[in-house]
Design a protein around this motif. Sequence first.
Motif, PDB file in Angstrom:
ATOM      1  N   GLN A  54      31.536  -1.891-104.964  1.00  0.00           N
ATOM      2  CA  GLN A  54      32.486  -2.635-105.791  1.00  0.00           C
ATOM      3  C   GLN A  54      33.720  -3.063-105.004  1.00  0.00           C
ATOM      4  OE1 GLN A  54      33.921  -0.802-109.590  1.00  0.00           O
ATOM      5  NE2 GLN A  54      35.917  -1.503-108.891  1.00  0.00           N
ATOM      6  N   LEU A  55      34.262  -2.150-104.199  1.00  0.00           N
ATOM      7  CA  LEU A  55      35.495  -2.469-103.477  1.00  0.00           C
ATOM      8  C   LEU A  55      35.285  -3.647-102.537  1.00  0.00           C
ATOM      9  CD1 LEU A  55      37.011   1.051-102.738  1.00  0.00           C
ATOM     10  CD2 LEU A  55      37.645  -0.592-104.495  1.00  0.00           C
ATOM     11  N   LYS A  56      34.099  -3.735-101.961  1.00  0.00           N
ATOM     12  CA  LYS A  56      33.865  -4.861-101.068  1.00  0.00           C
ATOM     13  C   LYS A  56      33.504  -6.125-101.840  1.00  0.00           C
ATOM     14  CE  LYS A  56      31.649  -6.415 -96.926  1.00  0.00           C
ATOM     15  NZ  LYS A  56      30.698  -6.100 -95.879  1.00  0.00           N
ATOM     16  N   ALA A  57      32.734  -5.964-102.937  1.00  0.00           N
ATOM     17  CA  ALA A  57      32.217  -7.141-103.635  1.00  0.00           C
ATOM     18  C   ALA A  57      33.291  -7.858-104.445  1.00  0.00           C
ATOM     19  CB  ALA A  57      31.061  -6.734-104.537  1.00  0.00           C
TER      20      ALA A  57
END
Lengths: 250, 313
Positions: free
Chosen positions: A105-108
């Motif tokens: 999630q943090l990257k997406a």
Amino acid sequence: MTPVLEARGLGRAFGALLAVNDVSMAVASGELRAVIGPNGAGKTTLFHLISGLLAPTRGRIAFRGEDVTALSAPERCRLGISRTFQITSVFPELSVLENVRIAVQLKAGGNFRLLGGRGLIQASERRARESLAALGLSDRADALAATLPHGDQRLLEIAMAVAQEPELLLLDEPTQGLSPEDTAATVAVIRRIARERQLTILLVEHDMDVVFDLADRVSVLHFGQLIADGTPEEIRANADVQKAYLGGAD
Amino acid sequence: MTPRRARVLGLVTIAVLAVLPWVLARHQLSILVDLLIFGLFAMSLDLIMGYTGMVSFGHAAYFGLGAYGSALLLIHFQPPVPVALLAGALLAGAVAVPVGWFSTRATGIYFAMLTLAFAQLLYTVAYKWRDLTGGSDGIAGVPKTTLFWGGPSLADPHAFYWLVAACLVVSLRACRALTRSPFGRALEAIRENERRFVSLGRDARPFKVVVFVIAALFAGLAGALFAPFRGFASPEVMFWVLSGQALMMVITGGIGTLVGPVIGAMVFLLIQEVLSSYTEHWMIFTGAIFVLMVIFLPGGLVGTARRWMEARG
Ligand SMILES: Nc1ncnc2c1ncn2[C@@H]1O[C@H](COP(=O)(O)OP(=O)(O)OP(=O)(O)O)[C@@H](O)[C@H]1O
Ligand SMILES: [Mg+2]
């Protein structure tokens, strides 16, 4: 072809100590590069410089030909550099699945969805489960990360990094503290992931059998300096390396 | 707890809240309203404390800003109460933007100290700016106006109770949804391991500022209910003692559970209410009870209850 990672004259001082001293190296796409050197040689510091957790005191770093020296750690991660830590660093009171899911999630993106966002969470959960399966952790998905045995926590770290689908993966002693069986299993996993996902990997490893077995090329650090850089055969035959490390290992 | 059980428990709670005004005496109902208001306040602190791991020693500032904002508006313009609630909450949230931006430059005890310093600063302003705030006397005679323009009066105790209960239930549900959203999940990861969080691709600070402001909005809402309910706002509502009590309420009820702090606030204030009618040294006893709870009920009332239920299946 431009190298995935290129360091030029990279240095980091802690007071008078030059932990990393004038290191220049290039890592080609798809390469598995081992970084070796005695304790305190500067391997972890080098990883911190590449991932952006520490700022260099001199030199430059390029990723895919683009200068990233001025970028923060989060920015470099979003560009495609993911890492694990020598001292296991997970989210202890979150589930194994959530540890990996939040990495996705943090990257997406979509991190500031304050309400709802269920679709986002489900999508990231799917990718997290794939990554857990690749590391053989599927049956531990619901356990709290803190309750995993040390070896599984090391694998969880790798699962978090791999789930981010990076282009460059930095693994700082992934087999540290593992039994010989777990070490063999972890090495097999790394080899498979490297092949399947065509990742470029930088790996710190103390076990020479593992290094010579796994690596395409090896870089040797000694007192912060890069004293040798070559194929496993070349490194094995290198007299300086013998003296600095292989022979004089304590 | 299974989602089904949680839903049943939620419905039962709402049913109890709906029945209580018919069985309670007038002054009991008024105590209950107080409990609900402070429950809302404690819950708002749990967002930053329990979910994000940031301990604020100055949360009363936002309760106080909400109280003053709503009191001033009601005194001077007599709008419907919900307008004053919105204004109070927004005032608290607006002040929390710079305070949160600044305080989150630090972490741990330094963050706590910065929030405390800002709260004491605001307290001093409330104390000294006599023309606006009435200084130490505060603002008295805050009217309970209407529900909407030309709508029913809220001077009736039952009517005001419904308003407070509705605010609490809606806020609780909103905060629950927040903690389950992608944003809320990110907060938990920050609490667990900020360094790892950062290495996974996001700065932690924007998340911290946003949740700080959201917590201030709900604290402000609680304060904005308090002023018309009690009919006054005075500097005490932003004093550090109230910030400290809020921490105790959260810990008593169960950190990181949202409903826990609501229950914690109610238990805390009820114990205080009962003890203070017996002895003027009640603080010694509430202090002792708090210490015992921390030692013997780690996780607070709700945390302990959950563990107990899980153990029994
Ligand atoms: N934050 C710091 N402040 C001061 N000195 C540091 C810091 N980090 C590392 N050092 C020093 O820099 C040198 C290199 O440390 P580093 O951790 O990079 O070595 P390493 O090769 O990873 O060693 P190991 O094999 O033990 O993990 C050591 O002498 C270490 O004491
Ligand atoms: Mg190291």
